[in-house]
Design a protein around this motif. Structure first.
Motif, PDB file in Angstrom:
ATOM      1  N   LYS A  82       0.837  -1.206   0.000  1.00  0.00           N
ATOM      2  CA  LYS A  82       0.000   0.000   0.000  1.00  0.00           C
ATOM      3  C   LYS A  82       0.868   1.250   0.000  1.00  0.00           C
ATOM      4  N   ARG A  83       1.907   1.233   0.810  1.00  0.00           N
ATOM      5  CA  ARG A  83       2.771   2.412   0.952  1.00  0.00           C
ATOM      6  C   ARG A  83       3.530   2.734  -0.324  1.00  0.00           C
ATOM      7  N   ASP A  84       4.049   1.722  -0.974  1.00  0.00           N
ATOM      8  CA  ASP A  84       4.962   1.949  -2.095  1.00  0.00           C
ATOM      9  C   ASP A  84       4.305   1.852  -3.465  1.00  0.00           C
ATOM     10  N   GLY A  85       3.027   1.502  -3.517  1.00  0.00           N
ATOM     11  CA  GLY A  85       2.344   1.391  -4.799  1.00  0.00           C
ATOM     12  C   GLY A  85       1.660   2.692  -5.200  1.00  0.00           C
ATOM     13  N   ALA A  86       1.142   2.702  -6.419  1.00  0.00           N
ATOM     14  CA  ALA A  86       0.387   3.840  -6.935  1.00  0.00           C
ATOM     15  C   ALA A  86      -1.031   3.378  -7.237  1.00  0.00           C
ATOM     16  N   GLY A  87      -2.021   4.158  -6.795  1.00  0.00           N
ATOM     17  CA  GLY A  87      -3.410   3.813  -7.041  1.00  0.00           C
ATOM     18  C   GLY A  87      -3.831   2.487  -6.445  1.00  0.00           C
ATOM     19  N   VAL A  88      -3.296   2.175  -5.276  1.00  0.00           N
ATOM     20  CA  VAL A  88      -3.574   0.870  -4.662  1.00  0.00           C
ATOM     21  C   VAL A  88      -4.934   0.883  -3.962  1.00  0.00           C
ATOM     22  N   THR A  89      -5.754  -0.099  -4.284  1.00  0.00           N
ATOM     23  CA  THR A  89      -6.984  -0.336  -3.550  1.00  0.00           C
ATOM     24  C   THR A  89      -6.904  -1.750  -2.974  1.00  0.00           C
ATOM     25  N   VAL A  90      -7.519  -1.930  -1.822  1.00  0.00           N
ATOM     26  CA  VAL A  90      -7.420  -3.231  -1.139  1.00  0.00           C
ATOM     27  C   VAL A  90      -8.794  -3.713  -0.725  1.00  0.00           C
ATOM     28  N   GLY A  91      -8.903  -5.023  -0.525  1.00  0.00           N
ATOM     29  CA  GLY A  91     -10.130  -5.611  -0.020  1.00  0.00           C
ATOM     30  C   GLY A  91     -10.175  -5.547   1.489  1.00  0.00           C
ATOM     31  N   SER A  92     -11.203  -6.134   2.082  1.00  0.00           N
ATOM     32  CA  SER A  92     -11.353  -6.098   3.535  1.00  0.00           C
ATOM     33  C   SER A  92     -10.218  -6.823   4.251  1.00  0.00           C
ATOM     34  N   ASP A  93      -9.554  -7.729   3.517  1.00  0.00           N
ATOM     35  CA  ASP A  93      -8.416  -8.448   4.098  1.00  0.00           C
ATOM     36  C   ASP A  93      -7.095  -7.730   3.856  1.00  0.00           C
ATOM     37  N   CYS A  94      -7.146  -6.551   3.253  1.00  0.00           N
ATOM     38  CA  CYS A  94      -5.998  -5.689   2.957  1.00  0.00           C
ATOM     39  C   CYS A  94      -5.174  -6.180   1.765  1.00  0.00           C
ATOM     40  N   TYR A  95      -5.590  -7.242   1.107  1.00  0.00           N
ATOM     41  CA  TYR A  95      -4.856  -7.690  -0.079  1.00  0.00           C
ATOM     42  C   TYR A  95      -5.204  -6.766  -1.245  1.00  0.00           C
TER      43      TYR A  95
END
Length: 212
Positions: A82-95
């Protein structure tokens, strides 16, 4: 004829004044926190203990528990993605369900998290043979999950595999333009955690810092 010369001059001026074609900006590289300046890294490197590595064959990766829960449902790996990516979206499990990651080691960009490894800047085995074998397991766990210093990086998986547990005298990132940042981060981690360096390791880091 005078009009012809004037027109030619205007055309020449138009050519000269034409705006250059736009150049695409390079994609920004991720910058984990705590990277010392080049001058600070040089001072830190000079202060590190130089000693032969003590590889007794007792290293085991399980001695460095990894991927703790850092925030909410995010473990260390997911936190760094999440920190190092661009345009990151995650699910409820943070993946991650979407995003892109540019590996600073080789400049490659990936859109599948499975193509990205989280590299320990100072490899765990290197830490073990340069002082961490004397630590408690709890302290080794803190080291392996340290997100407050430049120890964890999202990088191309096969590049991370090629690095393995090698120190900078045996492996350097493919991008020479990253040598300065790599050495600054590596020295910063070694300095904070009071880990020693070999003479070959120190020489390689010094050469890399000279590119700053």
């Amino acid at each position: 004829m005078r009009f012809s010369h004037t027109l030619g001059g205007l055309l020449s001026a138009t050519v000269v004044l034409a705006a250059p074609a736009p150049v695409a900006e390079p994609m920004p590289m991720p910058t984990p926190p705590g990277i010392p300046s080049a001058s600070s890294a040089k001072s830190q490197l000079a202060a590190l203990t130089v000693a032969a590595s003590s590889d007794t064959g007792t290293y085991d990766r399980d001695l460095f528990p990894t991927w703790d829960t850092i925030s909410g449902t995010c473990n260390t790996r997911e936190y760094v993605l999440k920190r190092d990516g661009a345009g990151v979206t995650v699910g409820s499990d943070c993946y991650p369900t979407a995003g892109s990651w540019t590996s600073p080691y080789d400049g490659a960009t990936w859109t599948a998290p499975s193509d990205v490894d989280i590299d320990h800047m100072v490899p765990l085995k290197n830490a073990w043979i340069s002082g961490a074998s004397k630590w408690t397991t709890a302290k080794r766990e803190q080291f392996a999950n340290d997100v407050t210093r430049p120890q964890l990086w999202a990088v191309t998986d096969n590049v991370n595999s090629s690095k393995g547990d090698k120190s900078p005298d045996s492996w350097k990132p493919p991008l020479k333009s990253f040598y300065c940042t790599y050495a600054r981060a590596y020295v910063g981690v070694k300095s904070y955690w009071a880990l020693s360096v070999t003479s070959a390791e120190k020489s390689a880091l010094s050469d890399m810092l000279a590119t700053c």
